[in-house]
Design a protein around this motif. Sequence first.
Motif, PDB file in Angstrom:
ATOM      1  N   ASP A  55      -1.389 -34.840  48.799  1.00 24.92           N
ATOM      2  CA  ASP A  55      -1.290 -34.277  50.138  1.00 24.92           C
ATOM      3  C   ASP A  55      -0.152 -33.273  50.228  1.00 24.92           C
ATOM      4  O   ASP A  55      -0.106 -32.476  51.155  1.00 24.92           O
ATOM      5  N   TYR A  56       0.766 -33.322  49.266  1.00 25.09           N
ATOM      6  CA  TYR A  56       2.023 -32.602  49.422  1.00 25.09           C
ATOM      7  C   TYR A  56       2.571 -32.133  48.079  1.00 25.09           C
ATOM      8  O   TYR A  56       2.449 -32.804  47.064  1.00 25.09           O
ATOM      9  N   SER A  57       3.208 -30.972  48.129  1.00 25.56           N
ATOM     10  CA  SER A  57       3.961 -30.455  46.990  1.00 25.56           C
ATOM     11  C   SER A  57       5.336 -30.039  47.485  1.00 25.56           C
ATOM     12  O   SER A  57       5.455 -29.225  48.407  1.00 25.56           O
ATOM     13  N   ALA A  58       6.374 -30.586  46.878  1.00 25.38           N
ATOM     14  CA  ALA A  58       7.748 -30.245  47.273  1.00 25.38           C
ATOM     15  C   ALA A  58       8.028 -28.761  47.061  1.00 25.38           C
ATOM     16  O   ALA A  58       8.916 -28.201  47.699  1.00 25.38           O
ATOM     17  N   SER A  59       7.274 -28.111  46.198  1.00 27.78           N
ATOM     18  CA  SER A  59       7.497 -26.691  45.930  1.00 27.78           C
ATOM     19  C   SER A  59       6.674 -25.779  46.846  1.00 27.78           C
ATOM     20  O   SER A  59       6.647 -24.568  46.652  1.00 27.78           O
ATOM     21  N   SER A  60       6.039 -26.347  47.852  1.00 22.29           N
ATOM     22  CA  SER A  60       5.255 -25.558  48.802  1.00 22.29           C
ATOM     23  C   SER A  60       6.126 -24.484  49.450  1.00 22.29           C
ATOM     24  O   SER A  60       7.281 -24.721  49.786  1.00 22.29           O
ATOM     25  N   THR A  61       5.547 -23.311  49.647  1.00 22.08           N
ATOM     26  CA  THR A  61       6.269 -22.206  50.286  1.00 22.08           C
ATOM     27  C   THR A  61       6.136 -22.233  51.813  1.00 22.08           C
ATOM     28  O   THR A  61       6.640 -21.343  52.484  1.00 22.08           O
ATOM     29  N   ASN A  62       5.506 -23.257  52.328  1.00 22.59           N
ATOM     30  CA  ASN A  62       5.362 -23.448  53.769  1.00 22.59           C
ATOM     31  C   ASN A  62       6.763 -23.433  54.411  1.00 22.59           C
ATOM     32  O   ASN A  62       7.650 -24.167  53.985  1.00 22.59           O
ATOM     33  N   PRO A  63       6.994 -22.596  55.432  1.00 24.14           N
ATOM     34  CA  PRO A  63       8.328 -22.512  56.045  1.00 24.14           C
ATOM     35  C   PRO A  63       8.844 -23.839  56.603  1.00 24.14           C
ATOM     36  O   PRO A  63      10.040 -24.117  56.538  1.00 24.14           O
ATOM     37  N   VAL A  64       7.959 -24.662  57.157  1.00 27.41           N
ATOM     38  CA  VAL A  64       8.378 -25.969  57.673  1.00 27.41           C
ATOM     39  C   VAL A  64       8.872 -26.845  56.518  1.00 27.41           C
ATOM     40  O   VAL A  64       9.811 -27.626  56.665  1.00 27.41           O
ATOM     41  N   ASN A  65       8.262 -26.675  55.344  1.00 23.17           N
ATOM     42  CA  ASN A  65       8.639 -27.482  54.188  1.00 23.17           C
ATOM     43  C   ASN A  65      10.046 -27.163  53.689  1.00 23.17           C
ATOM     44  O   ASN A  65      10.751 -28.056  53.232  1.00 23.17           O
ATOM     45  N   ALA A  66      10.457 -25.916  53.761  1.00 27.99           N
ATOM     46  CA  ALA A  66      11.780 -25.546  53.253  1.00 27.99           C
ATOM     47  C   ALA A  66      12.875 -26.339  53.955  1.00 27.99           C
ATOM     48  O   ALA A  66      13.761 -26.921  53.301  1.00 27.99           O
ATOM     49  N   ALA A  67      12.836 -26.407  55.268  1.00 27.18           N
ATOM     50  CA  ALA A  67      13.846 -27.149  56.025  1.00 27.18           C
ATOM     51  C   ALA A  67      13.736 -28.652  55.752  1.00 27.18           C
ATOM     52  O   ALA A  67      14.747 -29.337  55.583  1.00 27.18           O
ATOM     53  N   PHE A  68      12.512 -29.152  55.706  1.00 29.40           N
ATOM     54  CA  PHE A  68      12.298 -30.572  55.437  1.00 29.40           C
ATOM     55  C   PHE A  68      12.845 -30.957  54.063  1.00 29.40           C
ATOM     56  O   PHE A  68      13.578 -31.948  53.930  1.00 29.40           O
ATOM     57  N   THR A  69      12.501 -30.179  53.044  1.00 26.51           N
ATOM     58  CA  THR A  69      12.937 -30.489  51.686  1.00 26.51           C
ATOM     59  C   THR A  69      14.454 -30.475  51.568  1.00 26.51           C
ATOM     60  O   THR A  69      15.047 -31.376  50.962  1.00 26.51           O
ATOM     61  N   GLU A  70      15.081 -29.477  52.152  1.00 21.89           N
ATOM     62  CA  GLU A  70      16.544 -29.372  52.089  1.00 21.89           C
ATOM     63  C   GLU A  70      17.209 -30.559  52.785  1.00 21.89           C
ATOM     64  O   GLU A  70      18.133 -31.169  52.249  1.00 21.89           O
ATOM     65  N   ALA A  71      16.739 -30.905  53.971  1.00 21.89           N
ATOM     66  CA  ALA A  71      17.312 -32.032  54.715  1.00 21.89           C
ATOM     67  C   ALA A  71      17.086 -33.347  53.967  1.00 21.89           C
ATOM     68  O   ALA A  71      17.979 -34.199  53.904  1.00 21.89           O
ATOM     69  N   TYR A  72      15.915 -33.499  53.374  1.00 26.03           N
ATOM     70  CA  TYR A  72      15.599 -34.726  52.633  1.00 26.03           C
ATOM     71  C   TYR A  72      16.503 -34.859  51.411  1.00 26.03           C
ATOM     72  O   TYR A  72      17.054 -35.934  51.150  1.00 26.03           O
ATOM     73  N   LYS A  73      16.655 -33.759  50.661  1.00 26.00           N
ATOM     74  CA  LYS A  73      17.524 -33.779  49.477  1.00 26.00           C
ATOM     75  C   LYS A  73      18.966 -34.090  49.857  1.00 26.00           C
ATOM     76  O   LYS A  73      19.654 -34.835  49.164  1.00 26.00           O
ATOM     77  N   THR A  74      19.426 -33.514  50.962  1.00 27.69           N
ATOM     78  CA  THR A  74      20.796 -33.756  51.422  1.00 27.69           C
ATOM     79  C   THR A  74      20.998 -35.230  51.757  1.00 27.69           C
ATOM     80  O   THR A  74      22.005 -35.827  51.387  1.00 27.69           O
ATOM     81  N   ARG A  75      20.021 -35.801  52.421  1.00 25.90           N
ATOM     82  CA  ARG A  75      20.163 -37.196  52.852  1.00 25.90           C
ATOM     83  C   ARG A  75      19.942 -38.204  51.729  1.00 25.90           C
ATOM     84  O   ARG A  75      20.649 -39.202  51.629  1.00 25.90           O
ATOM     85  N   TYR A  76      18.938 -37.963  50.864  1.00 25.68           N
ATOM     86  CA  TYR A  76      18.556 -38.966  49.873  1.00 25.68           C
ATOM     87  C   TYR A  76      18.891 -38.593  48.426  1.00 25.68           C
ATOM     88  O   TYR A  76      18.736 -39.416  47.533  1.00 25.68           O
ATOM     89  N   GLY A  77      19.273 -37.356  48.183  1.00 30.70           N
ATOM     90  CA  GLY A  77      19.662 -36.941  46.840  1.00 30.70           C
ATOM     91  C   GLY A  77      18.513 -36.634  45.897  1.00 30.70           C
ATOM     92  O   GLY A  77      18.738 -36.369  44.726  1.00 30.70           O
ATOM     93  N   VAL A  78      17.291 -36.676  46.387  1.00 31.94           N
ATOM     94  CA  VAL A  78      16.106 -36.351  45.583  1.00 31.94           C
ATOM     95  C   VAL A  78      15.132 -35.559  46.449  1.00 31.94           C
ATOM     96  O   VAL A  78      15.215 -35.586  47.677  1.00 31.94           O
ATOM     97  N   ALA A  79      14.203 -34.897  45.805  1.00 33.89           N
ATOM     98  CA  ALA A  79      13.164 -34.172  46.541  1.00 33.89           C
ATOM     99  C   ALA A  79      12.203 -35.179  47.177  1.00 33.89           C
ATOM    100  O   ALA A  79      11.983 -36.263  46.634  1.00 33.89           O
ATOM    101  N   PRO A  80      11.625 -34.839  48.310  1.00 36.98           N
ATOM    102  CA  PRO A  80      10.663 -35.738  48.947  1.00 36.98           C
ATOM    103  C   PRO A  80       9.394 -35.876  48.108  1.00 36.98           C
ATOM    104  O   PRO A  80       9.005 -34.953  47.393  1.00 36.98           O
TER     105      PRO A  80
END
Length: 155
Positions: A55-80
């Motif tokens: 359903d999902y690729s962390a490398s998606s160029t979707n603009p909503v994904n960029a913010a989500f991925t960055e926030a997730y990495k900051t909080r959990y230390g890994v890509a979603p």
Amino acid sequence: MFIAAPAELSANFFIQLLQAGVNPKTRFMGPASLASPGFIKAGGKAVDGAYVVADYSASSTNPVNAAFTEAYKTRYGVAPDNWAAMGYSTALIGIQALRNAGPNPDREKIRAELAKSNKVPVVIGDGLWTLDAGRQPSYGAAILQVKGGTFVSAP
């Protein structure tokens, strides 16, 4: 070879297939249940090259994904992973319905808004969650491949 089972079980199955003499050039494939770091960790080199319809690729160029991925990495230390993105996208759909229900939302208003929710920006698939006339959701898919111990978008 396609298997639809939990990530670690699928990885073990693929390892055993190779140990049993299945041609190493055989392509291994599976559904979103394999789109988890546990699949790669359990399978190691045996799952390198495997394809996953997710359903999902962390490398998606979707603009909503960029913010989500960055926030997730900051909080959990890994890509979603697939499941984090599904949960986040589901929350985005719910929040949109809650906003659309107005200043005094109640159960019926929220349910009605969910039923007509459409074109909601999400991080899964192609980045847009839509409903058809029969209220069937659609959002696209991500085809991933394991390469070098990580998921990448399949060529």
